[in-house]
Design a protein around this motif. Structure first.
Motif, PDB file in Angstrom:
ATOM      1  N   ALA A 224       0.792  -1.229   0.000  1.00 36.06           N
ATOM      2  CA  ALA A 224       0.000   0.000   0.000  1.00 36.06           C
ATOM      3  C   ALA A 224       0.828   1.285   0.000  1.00 36.06           C
ATOM      4  O   ALA A 224       1.741   1.444   0.801  1.00 36.06           O
ATOM      5  CB  ALA A 224      -0.933   0.017   1.198  1.00 36.06           C
TER       6      ALA A 224
ATOM      7  N   ASN B 141      -0.352   3.900   1.119  1.00 33.28           N
ATOM      8  CA  ASN B 141      -0.687   4.478   2.422  1.00 33.28           C
ATOM      9  C   ASN B 141       0.050   3.812   3.577  1.00 33.28           C
ATOM     10  O   ASN B 141      -0.176   4.164   4.728  1.00 33.28           O
ATOM     11  CB  ASN B 141      -2.193   4.382   2.681  1.00 33.28           C
ATOM     12  CG  ASN B 141      -2.981   5.339   1.828  1.00 33.28           C
ATOM     13  OD1 ASN B 141      -2.427   6.183   1.141  1.00 33.28           O
ATOM     14  ND2 ASN B 141      -4.294   5.208   1.860  1.00 33.28           N
TER      15      ASN B 141
ATOM     16  N   HIS C 161     -10.867  -0.787   7.767  1.00 32.30           N
ATOM     17  CA  HIS C 161     -11.609  -0.609   6.524  1.00 32.30           C
ATOM     18  C   HIS C 161     -11.525   0.862   6.121  1.00 32.30           C
ATOM     19  O   HIS C 161     -11.711   1.749   6.947  1.00 32.30           O
ATOM     20  CB  HIS C 161     -13.071  -1.027   6.731  1.00 32.30           C
ATOM     21  CG  HIS C 161     -13.896  -0.905   5.504  1.00 32.30           C
ATOM     22  ND1 HIS C 161     -13.785  -1.777   4.449  1.00 32.30           N
ATOM     23  CD2 HIS C 161     -14.817   0.001   5.146  1.00 32.30           C
ATOM     24  CE1 HIS C 161     -14.613  -1.427   3.499  1.00 32.30           C
ATOM     25  NE2 HIS C 161     -15.261  -0.337   3.900  1.00 32.30           N
ATOM     26  N   GLY C 162     -11.218   1.111   4.856  1.00 31.43           N
ATOM     27  CA  GLY C 162     -11.106   2.477   4.348  1.00 31.43           C
ATOM     28  C   GLY C 162      -9.735   3.093   4.511  1.00 31.43           C
ATOM     29  O   GLY C 162      -9.497   4.205   4.041  1.00 31.43           O
ATOM     30  N   SER C 163      -8.799   2.392   5.159  1.00 29.96           N
ATOM     31  CA  SER C 163      -7.465   2.953   5.389  1.00 29.96           C
ATOM     32  C   SER C 163      -6.614   2.968   4.125  1.00 29.96           C
ATOM     33  O   SER C 163      -5.688   3.771   4.012  1.00 29.96           O
ATOM     34  CB  SER C 163      -6.722   2.162   6.477  1.00 29.96           C
ATOM     35  OG  SER C 163      -6.370   0.856   6.006  1.00 29.96           O
ATOM     36  N   GLY C 164      -6.902   2.065   3.182  1.00 34.02           N
ATOM     37  CA  GLY C 164      -6.050   1.938   2.008  1.00 34.02           C
ATOM     38  C   GLY C 164      -4.701   1.336   2.334  1.00 34.02           C
ATOM     39  O   GLY C 164      -3.791   1.347   1.512  1.00 34.02           O
TER      40      GLY C 164
ATOM     41  N   THR D   5      -2.038  -1.835   3.787  1.00 37.27           N
ATOM     42  CA  THR D   5      -1.846  -3.280   3.742  1.00 37.27           C
ATOM     43  C   THR D   5      -1.923  -3.812   5.169  1.00 37.27           C
ATOM     44  O   THR D   5      -1.183  -3.349   6.040  1.00 37.27           O
ATOM     45  CB  THR D   5      -0.485  -3.641   3.107  1.00 37.27           C
ATOM     46  OG1 THR D   5      -0.460  -3.141   1.762  1.00 37.27           O
ATOM     47  CG2 THR D   5      -0.251  -5.141   3.089  1.00 37.27           C
TER      48      THR D   5
ATOM     49  N   ASP E 115      -7.411   0.128 -11.766  1.00 36.26           N
ATOM     50  CA  ASP E 115      -6.627  -0.634 -10.792  1.00 36.26           C
ATOM     51  C   ASP E 115      -6.591  -2.078 -11.294  1.00 36.26           C
ATOM     52  O   ASP E 115      -7.533  -2.840 -11.095  1.00 36.26           O
ATOM     53  CB  ASP E 115      -7.251  -0.546  -9.405  1.00 36.26           C
ATOM     54  CG  ASP E 115      -6.428  -1.237  -8.339  1.00 36.26           C
ATOM     55  OD1 ASP E 115      -5.218  -1.454  -8.559  1.00 36.26           O
ATOM     56  OD2 ASP E 115      -6.990  -1.571  -7.285  1.00 36.26           O
TER      57      ASP E 115
ATOM     58  N   ARG F 147     -12.268  -6.610   3.314  1.00 36.88           N
ATOM     59  CA  ARG F 147     -11.618  -5.480   2.621  1.00 36.88           C
ATOM     60  C   ARG F 147     -11.153  -5.896   1.226  1.00 36.88           C
ATOM     61  O   ARG F 147     -10.635  -5.069   0.489  1.00 36.88           O
ATOM     62  CB  ARG F 147     -10.420  -4.977   3.433  1.00 36.88           C
ATOM     63  CG  ARG F 147     -10.815  -4.237   4.700  1.00 36.88           C
ATOM     64  CD  ARG F 147      -9.588  -3.711   5.424  1.00 36.88           C
ATOM     65  NE  ARG F 147      -8.811  -2.862   4.554  1.00 36.88           N
ATOM     66  CZ  ARG F 147      -7.486  -2.705   4.653  1.00 36.88           C
ATOM     67  NH1 ARG F 147      -6.804  -3.320   5.607  1.00 36.88           N
ATOM     68  NH2 ARG F 147      -6.850  -1.916   3.818  1.00 36.88           N
TER      69      ARG F 147
ATOM     70  N   SER G   1       0.297   0.414  -3.967  1.00 37.78           N
ATOM     71  CA  SER G   1      -1.009  -0.212  -4.200  1.00 37.78           C
ATOM     72  C   SER G   1      -2.085   0.470  -3.358  1.00 37.78           C
ATOM     73  O   SER G   1      -1.807   1.374  -2.576  1.00 37.78           O
ATOM     74  CB  SER G   1      -0.953  -1.708  -3.876  1.00 37.78           C
ATOM     75  OG  SER G   1      -1.084  -1.934  -2.489  1.00 37.78           O
ATOM     76  N   HIS G   2      -3.312  -0.008  -3.507  1.00 33.86           N
ATOM     77  CA  HIS G   2      -4.438   0.486  -2.712  1.00 33.86           C
ATOM     78  C   HIS G   2      -4.652  -0.362  -1.453  1.00 33.86           C
ATOM     79  O   HIS G   2      -5.673  -0.237  -0.795  1.00 33.86           O
ATOM     80  CB  HIS G   2      -5.712   0.488  -3.556  1.00 33.86           C
ATOM     81  CG  HIS G   2      -5.603   1.350  -4.770  1.00 33.86           C
ATOM     82  ND1 HIS G   2      -5.663   2.728  -4.719  1.00 33.86           N
ATOM     83  CD2 HIS G   2      -5.406   1.039  -6.072  1.00 33.86           C
ATOM     84  CE1 HIS G   2      -5.520   3.219  -5.933  1.00 33.86           C
ATOM     85  NE2 HIS G   2      -5.362   2.225  -6.771  1.00 33.86           N
ATOM     86  N   GLY G   3      -3.710  -1.250  -1.152  1.00 36.77           N
ATOM     87  CA  GLY G   3      -3.797  -2.119   0.023  1.00 36.77           C
ATOM     88  C   GLY G   3      -3.409  -3.547  -0.280  1.00 36.77           C
ATOM     89  O   GLY G   3      -2.937  -4.271   0.587  1.00 36.77           O
TER      90      GLY G   3
END
Length: 187
Positions: free
Chosen positions: A41, A43, A49-52, A54, A97, A124, A142-144
């Motif tokens: 990630a 992030n 949930h919603g954190s983006g 890993t 994605d 998730r 990545s997004h997670g």
């Protein structure tokens, strides 16, 4: 190897995702069998949930998706679209994605850390999956999910089963693996 901890399940196969090094490692007991660069990630680590992020900790492969699909097969919602990724398709949809080739859907094993409630890895939709060769690996972007090159995703897919343990964090686990959530273990 690590702080007095033994490899999970004796001599079974298991995976570790080393977030600082951006590497996925395939182990047989405490022997390293293979490793590949990955992208986790952008992030950073995160379980909510919603954190983006890993999610860290102990997981298992809940489902293996894509057996028999061609390299570069495109998936949406864990289903093949019928498309096969190429540079022209990528140029036509640059913001997409991309989830390619194979999917290893992860499920958390640690209640309150990565399992159930607002921290549930499976809910998730966190996967280990193939990515386009135009996307970077070796850096968090990545997004997670845990992205890897499609040939690497195919190689890994052929060496792991549903139920295979996955540690996400450092190269070697910092805590023992909890009892299996589903009771099923292969490897």
């Amino acid at each position: 190897m690590g702080a007095g901890l033994t490899a999970p399940a004796g001599q079974r196969r298991w995976l570790s995702v080393d977030l600082p090094a951006q590497r996925l490692l395939l182990w047989q007991g405490d022997a390293l069998r293979a490793q590949w660069p990955v992208a986790t990630a952008a992030n950073g680590p995160g379980e909510r949930h919603g954190s983006g992020g890993t999610p860290r900790g102990w997981h298992c492969i809940r489902a293996r998706i894509g057996a028999g699909a061609p390299e570069g097969a495109v998936f949406v919602g864990r289903r093949p679209t019928g498309e096969v990724w190429d540079r022209a398709l990528h140029r036509a949809q640059p913001q997409r994605d991309w989830i390619l080739t194979r999917i290893l859907w992860l499920s958390g094993l640690e209640r309150g850390i990565n399992r159930l409630g607002a921290v549930d890895t499976m809910r998730r939709f966190i996967y280990i999956h193939g990515c386009p060769d135009l996307e970077p690996v070796g850096v968090p972007c990545s997004h997670g999910c845990i992205r890897m090159r499609s040939p690497a995703a195919m190689a890994l897919f052929g060496q792991v089963a549903a139920g295979t343990a996955v540690w996400i964090g450092t190269r070697w686990p910092t805590r023992p693996m909890p009892p299996r959530a589903g009771g099923r273990q292969r490897g």
